[in-house]
Design a protein around this motif. Structure first.
Motif, short mmCIF file in Angstrom:
data_model
loop_
_atom_site.label_atom_id
_atom_site.label_comp_id
_atom_site.label_asym_id
_atom_site.label_seq_id
_atom_site.Cartn_x
_atom_site.Cartn_y
_atom_site.Cartn_z
N GLN A 221 0.81 -1.21 0.00
CA GLN A 221 0.00 0.00 0.00
C GLN A 221 0.85 1.27 0.00
O GLN A 221 0.51 2.24 -0.67
CB GLN A 221 -0.98 -0.01 1.16
N VAL A 222 1.95 1.26 0.73
CA VAL A 222 2.84 2.43 0.74
C VAL A 222 3.39 2.67 -0.66
O VAL A 222 3.40 3.81 -1.14
CB VAL A 222 3.98 2.25 1.77
N VAL A 223 3.81 1.62 -1.32
CA VAL A 223 4.34 1.76 -2.69
C VAL A 223 3.27 2.30 -3.63
O VAL A 223 3.52 3.22 -4.42
CB VAL A 223 4.92 0.42 -3.21
N LEU A 224 2.06 1.75 -3.54
CA LEU A 224 0.98 2.22 -4.42
C LEU A 224 0.63 3.68 -4.16
O LEU A 224 0.48 4.46 -5.10
CB LEU A 224 -0.26 1.33 -4.24
N VAL A 225 0.51 4.06 -2.90
CA VAL A 225 0.14 5.43 -2.56
C VAL A 225 1.27 6.40 -2.91
O VAL A 225 1.02 7.48 -3.45
CB VAL A 225 -0.27 5.53 -1.08
N LEU A 226 2.51 6.03 -2.62
CA LEU A 226 3.63 6.91 -2.95
C LEU A 226 3.83 7.03 -4.46
O LEU A 226 4.45 7.99 -4.92
CB LEU A 226 4.92 6.42 -2.28
N THR A 227 3.31 6.11 -5.19
CA THR A 227 3.33 6.22 -6.65
C THR A 227 2.25 7.18 -7.13
O THR A 227 2.48 8.00 -8.01
CB THR A 227 3.09 4.83 -7.29
N ALA A 228 1.08 7.11 -6.52
CA ALA A 228 -0.06 7.89 -6.99
C ALA A 228 -0.01 9.36 -6.56
O ALA A 228 -0.37 10.24 -7.35
CB ALA A 228 -1.35 7.25 -6.50
N ILE A 229 0.40 9.64 -5.35
CA ILE A 229 0.33 11.02 -4.82
C ILE A 229 1.11 12.02 -5.66
O ILE A 229 0.57 13.06 -6.02
CB ILE A 229 0.75 11.05 -3.34
N PRO A 230 2.39 11.77 -5.99
CA PRO A 230 3.11 12.76 -6.80
C PRO A 230 2.46 12.99 -8.16
O PRO A 230 2.45 14.12 -8.67
CB PRO A 230 4.51 12.16 -6.97
N ILE A 231 1.91 11.95 -8.74
CA ILE A 231 1.27 12.10 -10.05
C ILE A 231 0.04 13.00 -9.94
O ILE A 231 -0.15 13.91 -10.75
CB ILE A 231 0.91 10.72 -10.64
N PHE A 232 -0.78 12.76 -8.91
CA PHE A 232 -1.96 13.61 -8.71
C PHE A 232 -1.56 15.04 -8.39
O PHE A 232 -2.16 15.99 -8.91
CB PHE A 232 -2.86 13.06 -7.61
N LEU A 233 -0.54 15.23 -7.57
CA LEU A 233 -0.10 16.59 -7.24
C LEU A 233 0.40 17.32 -8.47
O LEU A 233 0.07 18.50 -8.68
CB LEU A 233 0.98 16.55 -6.16
N CYS A 234 1.18 16.66 -9.29
CA CYS A 234 1.67 17.29 -10.52
C CYS A 234 0.52 17.64 -11.46
O CYS A 234 0.52 18.71 -12.07
CB CYS A 234 2.66 16.37 -11.24
N THR A 235 -0.46 16.77 -11.55
CA THR A 235 -1.61 17.03 -12.41
C THR A 235 -2.41 18.23 -11.91
O THR A 235 -2.79 19.10 -12.69
CB THR A 235 -2.51 15.78 -12.48
N VAL A 236 -2.65 18.30 -10.61
CA VAL A 236 -3.40 19.42 -10.05
C VAL A 236 -2.61 20.71 -10.17
O VAL A 236 -3.15 21.75 -10.56
CB VAL A 236 -3.77 19.13 -8.58
N LEU A 237 -1.31 20.67 -9.87
CA LEU A 237 -0.50 21.88 -9.93
C LEU A 237 -0.35 22.43 -11.35
O LEU A 237 -0.12 23.62 -11.52
CB LEU A 237 0.87 21.63 -9.31
N GLN A 238 -0.52 21.58 -12.35
CA GLN A 238 -0.49 22.06 -13.73
C GLN A 238 -1.70 22.93 -14.04
O GLN A 238 -1.70 23.69 -14.99
CB GLN A 238 -0.46 20.89 -14.71
N HIS A 239 -2.75 22.83 -13.21
CA HIS A 239 -3.98 23.55 -13.48
C HIS A 239 -4.23 24.68 -12.48
O HIS A 239 -5.32 25.22 -12.41
CB HIS A 239 -5.16 22.57 -13.47
N VAL A 240 -3.22 25.07 -11.71
CA VAL A 240 -3.37 26.16 -10.75
C VAL A 240 -2.83 27.43 -11.39
O VAL A 240 -1.74 27.46 -11.93
CB VAL A 240 -2.58 25.86 -9.45
N GLU A 241 -3.61 28.50 -11.33
CA GLU A 241 -3.15 29.80 -11.80
C GLU A 241 -2.42 30.48 -10.67
O GLU A 241 -3.01 30.87 -9.67
CB GLU A 241 -4.34 30.66 -12.24
N PHE A 242 -1.11 30.61 -10.83
CA PHE A 242 -0.32 31.18 -9.74
C PHE A 242 -0.54 32.68 -9.59
O PHE A 242 -0.31 33.24 -8.52
CB PHE A 242 1.15 30.85 -9.94
#
Length: 151
Positions: free
Chosen positions: A63-84
């Motif tokens: 579970q740690v491996v799966l979650v640590l794989t998913a979190i950075p991907i989701f963060l990068c995807t969300v941060l690509q859509h933030v207007e700074f």
């Protein structure tokens, strides 16, 4: 010698992993306490205790491996859509709606990782019930997908 008392102890040891829903790391703490207090008295309890601990450690690592794989991907995807500009000027974060065309293969991989982590938790739940039932009847139980940390 395997007695009904030791069968019950082994079954309780398996069921004690459900304490994870009440206490952080209860799925490690309580089985280890039961196992360490009874392993000298019964070879069966010793063997089943190792099974419980190995399985819980294995599921935790998966579970740690799966979650640590998913979190950075989701963060990068969300941060690509933030207007700074709105972050620094309006003190609010504005996230554009993510369109279907924005979902890449790597985001799908992250979604699959999160779904697998959830399914793994469900698998753990049902395997624990099966283990408790089998050991209460005095049968040996070996968890599938378990890494043998303790032999």
């Amino acid at each position: 010698m395997q007695t009904t008392n030791y069968n019950s102890t082994a079954s309780i040891m398996h069921m004690s992993t459900f304490s994870q829903y009440l206490f952080p790391f209860g799925n490690f703490i309580f089985p280890v306490i039961i196992w360490s207090s009874m392993k000298e008295k019964s070879e069966y309890v010793d063997q089943q205790g190792k099974e419980v601990i190995n399985f819980q450690l294995s599921v935790f690592i998966y579970q740690v491996v799966l979650v640590l794989t998913a979190i950075p991907i989701f963060l990068c995807t969300v941060l690509q859509h933030v207007e700074f500009n709105s972050v620094f000027h309006d003190n609010e974060v504005f996230i554009h709606s993510i369109k279907g065309s924005d979902i890449s293969g790597i985001v799908i991989f992250a979604i699959v990782a999160v779904v697998l982590a959830g399914l793994l938790q469900l698998f753990e739940f049902f395997m624990t019930i099966l283990a408790a039932v089998k050991t209460s009847n005095g049968l040996d139980f070996k968890y599938p997908l378990s890494i043998k940390f303790l032999k």
